[in-house]
Design a protein around this motif. Structure first.
Motif, mmCIF file in Angstrom:
data_model
loop_
_atom_site.group_PDB
_atom_site.id
_atom_site.type_symbol
_atom_site.label_atom_id
_atom_site.label_comp_id
_atom_site.label_asym_id
_atom_site.label_seq_id
_atom_site.Cartn_x
_atom_site.Cartn_y
_atom_site.Cartn_z
ATOM 1 N N PRO A 78 0.811 -1.284 0.043
ATOM 2 C CA PRO A 78 0.035 -0.029 -0.002
ATOM 3 C C PRO A 78 0.888 1.249 0.039
ATOM 4 O O PRO A 78 1.913 1.464 0.571
ATOM 5 C CB PRO A 78 -1.012 -0.249 1.130
ATOM 6 C CG PRO A 78 -0.498 -1.320 1.868
ATOM 7 C CD PRO A 78 0.785 -1.943 1.252
ATOM 8 N N LEU A 79 0.452 2.442 -0.714
ATOM 9 C CA LEU A 79 0.991 3.525 -0.694
ATOM 10 C C LEU A 79 0.349 4.748 0.102
ATOM 11 O O LEU A 79 -1.000 4.368 0.263
ATOM 12 C CB LEU A 79 1.325 3.844 -2.242
ATOM 13 C CG LEU A 79 2.469 2.982 -2.963
ATOM 14 C CD1 LEU A 79 2.447 3.413 -4.287
ATOM 15 C CD2 LEU A 79 3.521 2.634 -2.174
ATOM 16 N N ASP A 80 0.929 5.684 0.280
ATOM 17 C CA ASP A 80 0.173 6.841 1.198
ATOM 18 C C ASP A 80 -1.149 7.246 0.280
ATOM 19 O O ASP A 80 -2.015 7.531 0.925
ATOM 20 C CB ASP A 80 1.102 8.072 1.309
ATOM 21 C CG ASP A 80 1.875 7.596 2.584
ATOM 22 O OD1 ASP A 80 1.897 6.740 3.233
ATOM 23 O OD2 ASP A 80 3.140 8.701 2.611
ATOM 24 N N ASP A 81 -0.903 7.515 -1.029
ATOM 25 C CA ASP A 81 -1.937 8.043 -1.741
ATOM 26 C C ASP A 81 -2.772 6.875 -2.240
ATOM 27 O O ASP A 81 -2.519 5.931 -2.830
ATOM 28 C CB ASP A 81 -1.269 8.350 -3.242
ATOM 29 C CG ASP A 81 -2.116 9.100 -4.209
ATOM 30 O OD1 ASP A 81 -3.450 8.828 -3.938
ATOM 31 O OD2 ASP A 81 -1.940 9.640 -4.970
ATOM 32 N N PRO A 82 -4.043 6.907 -1.860
ATOM 33 C CA PRO A 82 -5.091 5.960 -1.636
ATOM 34 C C PRO A 82 -5.579 5.554 -3.273
ATOM 35 O O PRO A 82 -6.077 4.354 -3.483
ATOM 36 C CB PRO A 82 -6.197 6.226 -1.221
ATOM 37 C CG PRO A 82 -6.309 7.973 -0.909
ATOM 38 C CD PRO A 82 -4.778 8.253 -1.085
ATOM 39 N N LYS B 170 -3.306 4.974 -5.344
ATOM 40 C CA LYS B 170 -2.030 4.154 -5.864
ATOM 41 C C LYS B 170 -1.676 2.924 -4.970
ATOM 42 O O LYS B 170 -2.001 3.206 -3.823
ATOM 43 C CB LYS B 170 -0.870 5.099 -6.187
ATOM 44 C CG LYS B 170 -1.366 6.109 -6.839
ATOM 45 C CD LYS B 170 0.275 7.041 -6.870
ATOM 46 C CE LYS B 170 -0.058 8.085 -7.841
ATOM 47 N NZ LYS B 170 1.202 9.128 -7.826
ATOM 48 N N PHE B 171 -1.053 1.924 -5.709
ATOM 49 C CA PHE B 171 -0.623 1.007 -4.788
ATOM 50 C C PHE B 171 0.731 0.487 -5.544
ATOM 51 O O PHE B 171 0.928 0.580 -6.771
ATOM 52 C CB PHE B 171 -1.672 -0.108 -4.393
ATOM 53 C CG PHE B 171 -2.009 -0.864 -5.577
ATOM 54 C CD1 PHE B 171 -3.138 -0.465 -6.118
ATOM 55 C CD2 PHE B 171 -1.619 -1.978 -5.739
ATOM 56 C CE1 PHE B 171 -3.664 -1.253 -7.162
ATOM 57 C CE2 PHE B 171 -1.930 -2.825 -6.928
ATOM 58 C CZ PHE B 171 -3.085 -2.470 -7.647
#
Ligand code: NAP
Length: 479
Positions: free
Chosen positions: A123-127, A129-130
């Motif tokens: 998971p990345l900070d920006d929902p 994106k992953f």
């Protein structure tokens, strides 16, 4: 005459030049292989590069099926391959059979992993994106192997490479190419696409540099001498080609005053005299506590004299064949002579055998040395033959300090009933492996590889696959 496997075809060289392969017990010619040149290296690497995209895209389950079939064919070929190995290397036939069987086992082990390669979801900070990671094969592998265990050492490279989706160009040692070539033909008969597995024969000093620095080679997996490894590492730097180096060793064994001496002396003898001492993982220096030194040395010398019978590799009672080359024997002889000149005592062996047909081959007996100065060659250099120095130490601190006083760091072992001593040795011995109360035998399941000038990178275990895979990161943003 044996040939090379290039792009799915069995071929010779354009020049027709060959290398004669000899039996070290009799010096008779037992076969011939093509003396490969630059054009052959180029053809093999080009074939491997051409086969790469297809093999890398082949589903893991299909790679696994082919590898299982290859293992089956290798099991069938064991007797034939082992006979060639015993002839060209000099090792007893029974040991050659064990080694040939290990190739099939190695294929099975890595076949079991070929369909289990996978990446991660991150998971990345920006929902919106992953991230994911993918495992990709590193590409074309140049596998370069020595003569001491030609079969197990090619299998240690070929099997994880195939499981990972890499294609391979294998260059065996020029004095032991026959069993390897026959084994590769059995394996490739399983139906691997043309170019996935290739062999080139020839002298390392003539074609080795070309293979290592070929721009289409993505990884070099090398086993051999530390000096050759250094050269390969420098050459590979030209194209930033990744390398795995399995190099020389001078493994210490510590025998504490609470050790089971019968067991320790048996492990020392097998660890030093198996394969006539021509093993990377081998007991090459022994540090025994004073209290049990006399008993241990007597027992080890007895074993050396009684249990390690020299002889023709095809005689049923032979435990040790000849050394592989004249040079190899001369080297061990001069290392022992250096120790004796400096005051060492010979407890067993130490002289070329005479009679019983042993004068013709490069035979040398199981040799045990005591009172060896620490600056003598058997203490400071790798001894690649059946001779071992035994040093007396006062305690574990001294044993570990002396054991670590080497540029090498491959294997190590300790015999003790005290778990605290065993644990300290495991933590402080500078080596890739420590055996406690056991013989130095490498296991398929456990990662194996050196530290210090014994090299880096792992063979065996799931860790071996890492050396043949890249981890690639991918970011996925919602469109
Ligand atoms: P070596 O002389 O280094 O040769 C190993 C391989 O490298 C052979 O195929 C050789 O070809 C080739 N070669 C030679 N020069 C080359 C170059 N410039 N470029 C590329 N390849 C080159 O080693 P060896 O005497 O055969 O083997 C014994 C050594 O291997 C010992 O030191 C032993 O400890 C070490 N070893 C280590 C391990 C381990 O896993 N750490 C296992 C086994 C053995 P040619 O045969 O044609 O010269």
């Amino acid at each position: 005459m044996a040939q090379m496997l290039i792009g799915g075809e069995l071929v010779g060289t354009r020049s027709g030049a060959t290398i004669k392969v000899r039996n070290p017990a009799s010096w008779e010619v037992v076969g011939e292989v093509p003396r490969g040149a630059g054009a052959d290296v180029d053809a093999a690497v080009t074939a491997a590069a051409k086969a790469l995209p297809g093999w890398a895209a082949t589903p893991g389950t299909k790679r696994a099926r082919l590898m299982h079939e290859a293992a089956r064919r290798m099991h069938e070929a064991v007797d034939e391959v082992a006979k060639l190995l015993a002839q060209e290397h000099g090792k007893p036939l029974a040991h050659a059979k064990l080694e040939a069987g290990r190739v099939a086992e190695n294929l099975e082990y890595f076949a079991g992993l070929a369909d289990k390669l996978r990446g991660d979801y991150i998971p990345l900070d920006d929902p919106a994106k992953f991230g994911i990671t993918m495992r990709r094969p590193v590409g074309v592998v140049a596998a370069i192997t020595p003569w001491n265990f030609p079969l197990t050492l090619f299998a240690n490279k070929l099997c994880p490479a195939l499981a990972a989706g890499c294609t391979v160009v294998l260059k065996p040692a020029s004095t032991t190419p026959l069993a390897t070539q026959r084994a590769i033909e059995a394996i490739s008969g399983a139906g691997f696409p043309a170019g996935v597995i290739n062999t080139v024969h020839g002298s390392g000093s003539e074609i080795g540099d070309l293979l290592v620095s070929h721009p289409r080679v993505n990884k070099v997996a090398f086993t051999g001498q530390t000096e050759t490894g250094k050269r390969i590492m420098a050459l590979a730097a030209k194209n930033v080609t990744r390398v795995t180096l399995e190099l020389g060793g001078s493994d210490p064994m510590i025998v504490a005053d609470d050790a089971d001496i019968r067991r320790a002396s048996a492990a020392a003898a097998i660890g030093r005299f198996f394969n006539a001492g021509q093993a990377c993982l081998a007991v090459k220096r022994i540090f025994v506590f004073e209290k049990v030194a006399e008993e241990f040395m007597t027992k080890l010398a007895e074993r050396a004299q009684k249990e390690w019978k020299l002889g023709d590799q095809f005689a049923a009672d032979t435990k040790m064949g000849p050394l592989h080359t004249e040079h190899q024997r001369a080297e061990v002889e001069s290392q022992v002579a250096d120790a004796v000149k400096r005051g060492a005592r010979v407890l067993a062996g130490g002289e070329r055998p005479k009679g019983d047909g042993l004068d013709r081959g490069w035979y040398y007996p199981a040799t045990v040395l005591a009172d060896v100065p620490y600056d003598s060659r058997v203490a400071t250099e790798e001894v690649f033959g059946p001779a071992v120095p035994v040093f007396i130490v006062k305690d574990l601190d001294e044993a570990i300090a002396k054991a670590n006083a080497t540029v090498y760091g491959l294997g190590s072992s300790i015999f003790t009933k005290d778990m605290a001593k065993a644990r300290r040795a495991a933590e402080q011995l500078e080596a890739g492996y420590t055996w406690v109360n056991d013989i130095q035998v490498a296991y398929d399941q456990l990662p194996f590889g050196g530290t210090k000038q014994s090299g880096f990178g792992k063979e065996h275990g799931v860790e071996a696959l890492e050396g043949y895979l890249e981890k690639k990161s991918v970011v996925l943003a919602s469109g």
